[in-house]
Design an enzyme around this catalytic site. Structure first.
Site, PDB file in Angstrom:
ATOM      1  CG  HIS A  69      -1.968   1.107   1.115  1.00 11.79           C
ATOM      2  ND1 HIS A  69      -3.298   0.854   0.873  1.00 11.79           N
ATOM      3  CD2 HIS A  69      -1.855   2.450   1.182  1.00 11.79           C
ATOM      4  CE1 HIS A  69      -3.962   2.000   0.821  1.00 11.79           C
ATOM      5  NE2 HIS A  69      -3.096   2.993   1.008  1.00 11.79           N
ATOM      6  CG  HIS A  71      -1.101   6.994  -1.539  1.00  9.46           C
ATOM      7  ND1 HIS A  71      -2.309   7.140  -2.186  1.00  9.46           N
ATOM      8  CD2 HIS A  71      -1.351   6.266  -0.436  1.00  9.46           C
ATOM      9  CE1 HIS A  71      -3.248   6.525  -1.493  1.00  9.46           C
ATOM     10  NE2 HIS A  71      -2.694   5.983  -0.418  1.00  9.46           N
ATOM     11  CD  GLN A 164      -7.137  11.064  -1.930  1.00  8.13           C
ATOM     12  OE1 GLN A 164      -5.979  10.691  -1.960  1.00  8.13           O
ATOM     13  NE2 GLN A 164      -7.919  10.869  -0.875  1.00  8.13           N
ATOM     14  CG  HIS A 222      -7.548   4.180   0.435  1.00  9.22           C
ATOM     15  ND1 HIS A 222      -7.028   3.797  -0.763  1.00  9.22           N
ATOM     16  CD2 HIS A 222      -6.574   4.865   1.087  1.00  9.22           C
ATOM     17  CE1 HIS A 222      -5.769   4.234  -0.837  1.00  9.22           C
ATOM     18  NE2 HIS A 222      -5.465   4.880   0.263  1.00  9.22           N
ATOM     19  CD  GLU A 225      -6.801   6.275   5.762  1.00 10.26           C
ATOM     20  OE1 GLU A 225      -7.098   6.324   4.558  1.00 10.26           O
ATOM     21  OE2 GLU A 225      -5.687   6.643   6.203  1.00 10.26           O
ATOM     22  CG  ASP A 321      -0.945   5.044   3.518  1.00 14.92           C
ATOM     23  OD1 ASP A 321      -1.218   5.257   2.318  1.00 14.92           O
ATOM     24  OD2 ASP A 321      -1.732   5.321   4.444  1.00 14.92           O
ATOM     25  CD1 TRP A 327      -3.467  12.332   4.187  1.00 17.66           C
ATOM     26  CD2 TRP A 327      -2.227  12.149   2.327  1.00 17.66           C
ATOM     27  NE1 TRP A 327      -4.279  12.611   3.113  1.00 17.66           N
ATOM     28  CE2 TRP A 327      -3.544  12.506   1.960  1.00 17.66           C
ATOM     29  CE3 TRP A 327      -1.277  11.978   1.312  1.00 17.66           C
ATOM     30  CZ2 TRP A 327      -3.932  12.698   0.630  1.00 17.66           C
ATOM     31  CZ3 TRP A 327      -1.661  12.173  -0.004  1.00 17.66           C
ATOM     32  CH2 TRP A 327      -2.976  12.528  -0.334  1.00 17.66           C
TER      33      TRP A 327
HETATM   34 ZN   LIG Z   1      -3.539   5.009   1.201  1.00 18.45          ZN
END
Ligand SMILES: [Zn+2]
Length: 435
Positions: A69, A71, A164, A222, A225, A321, A327
């Site tokens: 996982h 991005h 997203q 996802h 979350e 991630d 993030w």
């Molecule tokens: Zn993610």
């Protein structure tokens, strides 16, 4: 019949005196044409010699790390155009929205390739990356498809079409998602908890699973979350997985609401996930920092219920991630750091549990990605990492140095041993940190 040492045979590569993740010691590995052709006791391969020889000296030889996982379109963008002040998931999504119109293909490619360099140096040779498809230009999709081809000789990059801004909440997401799949993106993504209502979240799960079933693709959403204990899209994901015969091809990422759910409900939910053959990815570095932000004290940890999922026979991986993006401000592509954090957050401190944490960044994500030829056995790709550690637990404890990273039988990265020179009366002149 007792095996006899093989006669002198020349191979492309021979590794000797290795420890394998299953605890086997004194192992030699012979490689030809990018594949492992023999794994045997040192004595039995003593006659073999390699164009390249590696003496593992009792260190751990493991199949490569796998990140289930990530991005890659956002990585290494930390601080662009500003820093996430609240530290929340929602501000991160808003910030990414501010950055998106300013992205250029060149910058995306350059950052992704820089991250892949880091990954290779850390022995991370397969990554499943989500790619945001909510920008109508599909700039990030084109950039990461380009990167995927470019890194193919040394890293397997699997891409997930990720809406997203919500499949139903964002007006062009569905069209863009199909366009991205047509371009060659591998996996169908989703974000049901970000749709406007629970009902639309459930509807998005249904629609996305049907797209995957029609195209014969895998699914990785996802899912839940959030700290909202009533976010139950994983239940819907398991339902549609079974309805459409997608068992073994669907993954729920994050599943953090499960941390906050009622125990009685979870006792029903986990068997449903197991029965549907749905796997799970927890992202400990991110969820320990992002979840629980609306809490005072006690603050929830917000990682999904990893030991309980594992106990039910569900494949669970730990994902990275994010690395230096809207993030998360830290990270370096080190899956041992990910496993280390996952172990702590889940309190998986027993010997077997710690080994499961190592599996969660190697064998489990390899199964989730559907990688073929993964492992240290004859016939597998000659892809492996020599760690400066005696076993998987020590590897996590030390975030061990990657002494050698091998891809298809070729050494593609090396890191010097970690040692310290000492000047102490009556003590040894140098140490390493192995026991
Ligand atoms: Zn993610």
């Amino acid at each position: 019949m007792k095996k006899q040492p093989s006669a002198a045979v020349k191979h492309d590569l021979v590794v000797r005196h290795a420890v394998l993740p299953n605890g086997r010691t004194g192992a030699s590995i012979a490689v030809d044409d990018g594949r492992i052709v023999a794994v045997d006791d040192d004595a039995l391969l003593a006659g073999a010699y390699g164009a390249t020889e590696i003496d593992a000296r009792g260190n751990l030889l493991t199949p490569p790390f796998v990140d289930a996982h990530f991005h890659m379109d956002a990585t290494l963008s930390y601080g662009l155009p500003r820093i996430n002040r609240s530290g929340t998931l929602l501000e991160g999504i808003a910030l990414w929205g501010e950055l998106k119109p300013q992205l250029t293909q060149e910058a995306l490619v350059e950052r992704a390739l820089a991250y892949c360099d880091w990954a290779v140096a850390k022995g991370l040779l397969a990554i499943r990356s989500h790619v945001d498809i909510c920008d109508d230009r599909l700039l990030a999709v084109d950039a990461l498809l380009h990167v995927k081809e470019k890194v193919k000789p040394y890293l397997d990059l699997q891409l997930v079409a990720f809406p997203q801004d919500g499949l139903l909440r964002s007006p062009t997401a569905k069209t863009n998602l199909v366009r991205a799949l047509d371009k060659g993106v591998d996996v169908v993504g989703g974000i049901p908890h970000f749709e406007r209502t629970m009902a639309e979240g459930a509807e998005s799960v249904r629609a996305l699973c049907e797209i995957a079933a029609e195209r014969g693709l895998r699914v990785d959403m996802h899912c839940d979350e959030t700290d909202d204990p009533l976010s139950r899209h994983i239940e819907t994901l398991a339902f549609h997985t079974q309805r459409l015969g997608l068992e073994g091809r669907v993954n729920g990422s994050h599943l953090t609401s499960m941390h906050s759910m009622d125990n009685y409900y979870v006792s029903k939910l986990i068997p449903l996930i197991a029965g549907a053959g749905v796997s799970a990815v927890a992202n400990p570095l991110i969820n320990i920092t992002i979840q629980g932000r609306h809490d005072t004290y006690p603050k929830r940890r917000g990682m999904t219920r990893v030991p309980e999922l594992l106990a039910a026979g569900i494949d669970v991986a730990f994902g990275h991630d994010c690395v230096m993006d809207p993030w998360y401000s830290l990270g370096s592509g080190d899956m041992l750091e990910v496993a280390h954090m996952g172990l702590h957050v889940a309190q998986m401190t027993g010997q077997d549990a710690m080994r499961q944490c190592f599996d969660a960044v190697t064998a489990a994500p390899a199964r989730i990605l559907g990688l073929s030829g993964y492992g240290i056995a004859p016939g597998c790709h000659a892809d492996f990492v020599l760690l400066q550690a005696g076993d998987p637990v020590e590897a996590i404890r030390l975030r061990a140095a990657r002494l050698a990273v091998v891809r298809r039988g070729r050494v593609i990265a090396q890191t010097p041993e970690a040692t310290a020179a000492l000047d102490l009366p009556g003590r040894p002149p140098s140490i390493d940190f192995r026991r």
